[in-house]
Design a protein around this motif. Structure first.
Motif, PDB file in Angstrom:
ATOM      1  N   ASP A  30       9.159 -17.981  -9.838  1.00 43.54           N
ATOM      2  CA  ASP A  30       8.203 -17.051 -10.450  1.00 43.54           C
ATOM      3  C   ASP A  30       6.974 -17.800 -10.967  1.00 43.54           C
ATOM      4  O   ASP A  30       7.081 -18.721 -11.780  1.00 43.54           O
ATOM      5  CB  ASP A  30       8.893 -16.317 -11.601  1.00 43.54           C
ATOM      6  CG  ASP A  30       7.989 -15.283 -12.254  1.00 43.54           C
ATOM      7  OD1 ASP A  30       6.955 -14.930 -11.650  1.00 43.54           O
ATOM      8  OD2 ASP A  30       8.311 -14.849 -13.369  1.00 43.54           O
ATOM      9  N   VAL A  31       5.795 -17.393 -10.513  1.00 42.19           N
ATOM     10  CA  VAL A  31       4.562 -18.040 -10.952  1.00 42.19           C
ATOM     11  C   VAL A  31       4.308 -17.821 -12.436  1.00 42.19           C
ATOM     12  O   VAL A  31       3.733 -18.676 -13.119  1.00 42.19           O
ATOM     13  CB  VAL A  31       3.355 -17.535 -10.115  1.00 42.19           C
ATOM     14  CG1 VAL A  31       3.110 -16.046 -10.361  1.00 42.19           C
ATOM     15  CG2 VAL A  31       2.104 -18.349 -10.436  1.00 42.19           C
ATOM     16  N   LYS A  32       4.747 -16.674 -12.955  1.00 45.85           N
ATOM     17  CA  LYS A  32       4.545 -16.379 -14.375  1.00 45.85           C
ATOM     18  C   LYS A  32       5.293 -17.370 -15.255  1.00 45.85           C
ATOM     19  O   LYS A  32       4.775 -17.833 -16.277  1.00 45.85           O
ATOM     20  CB  LYS A  32       5.004 -14.949 -14.686  1.00 45.85           C
ATOM     21  CG  LYS A  32       4.761 -14.539 -16.131  1.00 45.85           C
ATOM     22  CD  LYS A  32       5.182 -13.096 -16.371  1.00 45.85           C
ATOM     23  CE  LYS A  32       4.937 -12.694 -17.825  1.00 45.85           C
ATOM     24  NZ  LYS A  32       5.350 -11.282 -18.071  1.00 45.85           N
ATOM     25  N   ALA A  33       6.521 -17.721 -14.858  1.00 46.44           N
ATOM     26  CA  ALA A  33       7.312 -18.677 -15.639  1.00 46.44           C
ATOM     27  C   ALA A  33       6.641 -20.043 -15.654  1.00 46.44           C
ATOM     28  O   ALA A  33       6.552 -20.699 -16.704  1.00 46.44           O
ATOM     29  CB  ALA A  33       8.718 -18.780 -15.064  1.00 46.44           C
ATOM     30  N   PHE A  38       3.430 -20.689 -15.203  1.00 44.74           N
ATOM     31  CA  PHE A  38       2.173 -20.628 -15.945  1.00 44.74           C
ATOM     32  C   PHE A  38       2.421 -20.615 -17.448  1.00 44.74           C
ATOM     33  O   PHE A  38       1.725 -21.298 -18.206  1.00 44.74           O
ATOM     34  CB  PHE A  38       1.375 -19.388 -15.538  1.00 44.74           C
ATOM     35  CG  PHE A  38      -0.005 -19.348 -16.125  1.00 44.74           C
ATOM     36  CD1 PHE A  38      -1.060 -19.990 -15.501  1.00 44.74           C
ATOM     37  CD2 PHE A  38      -0.250 -18.687 -17.323  1.00 44.74           C
ATOM     38  CE1 PHE A  38      -2.339 -19.959 -16.042  1.00 44.74           C
ATOM     39  CE2 PHE A  38      -1.523 -18.656 -17.878  1.00 44.74           C
ATOM     40  CZ  PHE A  38      -2.572 -19.295 -17.231  1.00 44.74           C
ATOM     41  N   LEU A  39       3.412 -19.836 -17.886  1.00 45.21           N
ATOM     42  CA  LEU A  39       3.691 -19.743 -19.317  1.00 45.21           C
ATOM     43  C   LEU A  39       4.167 -21.069 -19.895  1.00 45.21           C
ATOM     44  O   LEU A  39       3.759 -21.458 -20.996  1.00 45.21           O
ATOM     45  CB  LEU A  39       4.743 -18.650 -19.580  1.00 45.21           C
ATOM     46  CG  LEU A  39       4.252 -17.207 -19.448  1.00 45.21           C
ATOM     47  CD1 LEU A  39       5.396 -16.231 -19.654  1.00 45.21           C
ATOM     48  CD2 LEU A  39       3.126 -16.924 -20.451  1.00 45.21           C
ATOM     49  N   ALA A  57      -2.164 -20.827 -10.838  1.00 45.18           N
ATOM     50  CA  ALA A  57      -2.350 -19.470 -11.362  1.00 45.18           C
ATOM     51  C   ALA A  57      -2.473 -18.399 -10.292  1.00 45.18           C
ATOM     52  O   ALA A  57      -1.991 -17.278 -10.463  1.00 45.18           O
ATOM     53  CB  ALA A  57      -3.578 -19.440 -12.273  1.00 45.18           C
ATOM     54  N   ARG A 103       2.554 -23.321  -3.764  1.00 44.57           N
ATOM     55  CA  ARG A 103       2.153 -23.554  -5.154  1.00 44.57           C
ATOM     56  C   ARG A 103       2.529 -24.961  -5.598  1.00 44.57           C
ATOM     57  O   ARG A 103       1.734 -25.661  -6.230  1.00 44.57           O
ATOM     58  CB  ARG A 103       2.823 -22.532  -6.070  1.00 44.57           C
ATOM     59  CG  ARG A 103       2.286 -22.546  -7.502  1.00 44.57           C
ATOM     60  CD  ARG A 103       3.116 -21.659  -8.414  1.00 44.57           C
ATOM     61  NE  ARG A 103       3.456 -20.410  -7.770  1.00 44.57           N
ATOM     62  CZ  ARG A 103       4.702 -19.910  -7.734  1.00 44.57           C
ATOM     63  NH1 ARG A 103       5.706 -20.568  -8.300  1.00 44.57           N
ATOM     64  NH2 ARG A 103       4.944 -18.764  -7.136  1.00 44.57           N
TER      65      ARG A 103
END
Length: 206
Positions: A53-56, A58-59, A139, A147
């Motif tokens: 997951d890109v969100k994980a 990035f966070l 991002a 990625r």
């Protein structure tokens, strides 16, 4: 053929540059930039080893940026302030009479004493600058494998750039600086990715 006076003056000025005068802020800035770049990239690669997951990614990278910048600033401030206290105290101890003691303030103004605030700001800003690189690289990329490759490539390029800039400002060898930076960055990302992948493969709850 005679050398133009202007060129002679520029060369003389270059030859008389005191690179040691830059050591305080340059050390803090180079350390901060490389630390931000490598720390945040390694955190993101570690998370990327077990989560696509890109969100994980990035966070965790953003949290690392904030925490690291604060830590670097506080650490540099405390460290350099301690150095400042030691140097000022030593200057005062070197005085052997009351007449000489009256000259301490003048000496402090003339001496190149450490600046805690300058070091703290340089470290925090440089750390943030380095940390932004892997964040921006990851991002907007949805593909997991792409990625990871883009983050690694962006970090490698940034390490080379930071190495060259630091070497030029410090009057040292750009090649040596780049090699040290690249080797350290690749090792940190590789170890973090590998160990996190290993732990994740053992079935630990994530």
């Amino acid at each position: 053929m005679a050398t133009p006076k202007h060129d002679v003056g520029v060369q003389e000025a270059h030859d008389h540059i005191d690179y040691s005068q830059r050591s305080q802020w340059l050390r803090a800035a180079v350390l901060g930039a490389n630390d931000g770049l490598i720390t945040v990239a390694s955190l993101m690669m570690g998370v990327g080893a077990v989560k696509e997951d890109v969100k994980a990614m990035f966070l965790i990278g953003f949290a690392g940026l904030i925490a690291g910048a604060c830590s670097m600033a506080i650490g540099e401030f405390v460290s350099v302030y301690s150095q400042l206290d030691i140097e000022v105290s030593q200057m005062k101890r070197d005085k052997l009479s009351m007449r000489e003691m009256s000259e301490v303030v003048t000496m402090e103004k003339d001496e190149k004493l450490p600046n805690p605030v300058q070091a703290a700001l340089a470290s925090a800003l440089a750390f943030s600058l380095g940390a932004i690189v892997p964040l921006l690289a990851a991002a907007f990329i949805g593909s997991y494998k792409v990625r990871l490759v883009v983050v690694s490539a962006a970090v490698s390029l940034a390490l080379v750039i930071f190495g060259i800039v630091g070497a030029v400002l410090g009057g040292s060898s750009p090649a040596n600086s780049c090699v040290r930076g690249l080797f350290g960055g690749w090792m940190a990302m590789g170890i973090t990715f590998g160990l996190t992948k290993l732990i994740g493969s053992k079935g630990l709850a994530m």
